[in-house]
Design an enzyme around this catalytic site. Structure first.
Site, short mmCIF file in Angstrom:
data_model
loop_
_atom_site.label_atom_id
_atom_site.label_comp_id
_atom_site.label_asym_id
_atom_site.label_seq_id
_atom_site.Cartn_x
_atom_site.Cartn_y
_atom_site.Cartn_z
N ASP A 6 -14.94 -14.93 -46.99
CA ASP A 6 -15.35 -14.71 -48.39
C ASP A 6 -14.10 -14.50 -49.23
O ASP A 6 -13.45 -13.46 -49.14
CB ASP A 6 -16.28 -13.49 -48.47
CG ASP A 6 -16.59 -13.10 -49.91
OD1 ASP A 6 -16.62 -13.99 -50.78
OD2 ASP A 6 -16.80 -11.90 -50.16
N GLY A 107 -21.12 -19.55 -58.94
CA GLY A 107 -20.10 -19.24 -57.93
C GLY A 107 -20.66 -19.23 -56.52
O GLY A 107 -21.80 -18.80 -56.29
N ALA A 108 -19.84 -19.69 -55.59
CA ALA A 108 -20.27 -19.75 -54.19
C ALA A 108 -20.62 -18.38 -53.66
O ALA A 108 -21.53 -18.24 -52.83
CB ALA A 108 -19.16 -20.38 -53.35
N ASP A 109 -19.92 -17.34 -54.12
CA ASP A 109 -20.20 -15.98 -53.64
C ASP A 109 -21.61 -15.54 -54.04
O ASP A 109 -22.30 -14.87 -53.27
CB ASP A 109 -19.16 -15.00 -54.17
CG ASP A 109 -19.00 -15.04 -55.69
OD1 ASP A 109 -19.41 -16.03 -56.32
OD2 ASP A 109 -18.45 -14.07 -56.25
#
Length: 256
Positions: A6, A107-109
């Site tokens: 992450d 966002g990927a997060d």
């Protein structure tokens, strides 16, 4: 075993999973410039210190919101773990239906967080991530993710106070003994922490009011999430491994 990564604006967090069990975690600062070899050597040493042979990893998966580190990070994983990472982004199976005006801009997060919350806690669920920014993301029945709210994180607010003023210091972010502060440091801590609690409770209440989802489950994660979750009844669950679990879940979905 697989490696999950992450890449956040402040920290780069690594996790090692054996099946569904999180065996080890460690972190690096994101803002320190590193070559692929520097990443690789640090990663190898950290893995070996936790009893993991880097070359025996079966795969890896990355969620990244800091594009500048991607080239060096991929080089490190390719050379030092012999894996070809799955990168969370458009085209990757998640089980979540993202709608809105700019679904590719999410966002990927945030995608990873809502995947984990939906799989672990069901829907409707509101996911709070107390990171560099504080985000509030709503997933409804059927895995529909269309609502996201973004606010400055606690650390950003703290840095703004001491960097943009002449005399206010940089302070530790913690709850003071009382909101009735009588010195500069505790007055800043009171404003930062109780201000975040008030914002959190108001946004949760407003989301419930406007959606009519009275059964909405509220799940929090992120480095400072526990500090806030412990001080309000508006948050149902604090899950510190939510993001890493989401990466593991996405990896499993795409491996199948």
């Amino acid at each position: 075993m697989i490696l999950v990564v992450d890449v956040g604006n402040t920290n780069l967090i690594w996790g090692v999973y054996e099946g569904k069990e999180l065996k080890a975690t460690f972190r690096m600062t994101t803002k320190t410039p590193r070559t692929s070899d520097e990443f690789g050597v640090l990663l190898s040493e950290m893995l070996k210190n936790r009893g993991v042979d880097p070359m025996r990893l079966e795969g890896s998966v990355i969620a990244n919101v800091v594009p500048d580190v991607m080239h060096a990070l991929l080089g490190a994983l390719n050379r030092y773990t012999n894996t070809k990472p799955l990168i969370v982004g458009p085209g990757v199976k998640t089980g979540i239906k993202v709608s809105g005006e700019d679904p590719k801009g999410i966002g990927a997060d945030r995608i990873v967080d809502v995947v984990a919350a939906y799989e672990k806690y069901g829907a409707p669920v509101l996911v709070l991530d107390f990171g560099t920014a504080t985000t509030y993301d709503l997933v409804t029945e059927g895995g529909h993710f269309s609502v996201g709210i973004t606010a400055p994180g606690i650390r950003i607010c703290s840095e703004a106070l001491w960097k943009q003023t002449a005399k206010l210091p940089n302070v530790e972010i913690k709850k003071p003994k009382s909101i009735l502060a009588q010195d500069t440091i505790s007055s800043m801590q009171a404003g930062l922490v109780y201000g975040q609690i008030g914002q959190t409770e108001y946004i949760i209440r407003k989301v419930k009011d406007e959606t009519g989802l009275t059964n909405l489950k509220v799940v929090a994660t992120g480095g400072l999430g526990r500090l806030i979750a412990d001080e309000t009844d508006s948050i149902d669950v604090y899950d510190p491994s939510l993001t890493l679990d989401g990466l593991r879940i996405i990896y499993d979905k795409n491996r199948r």
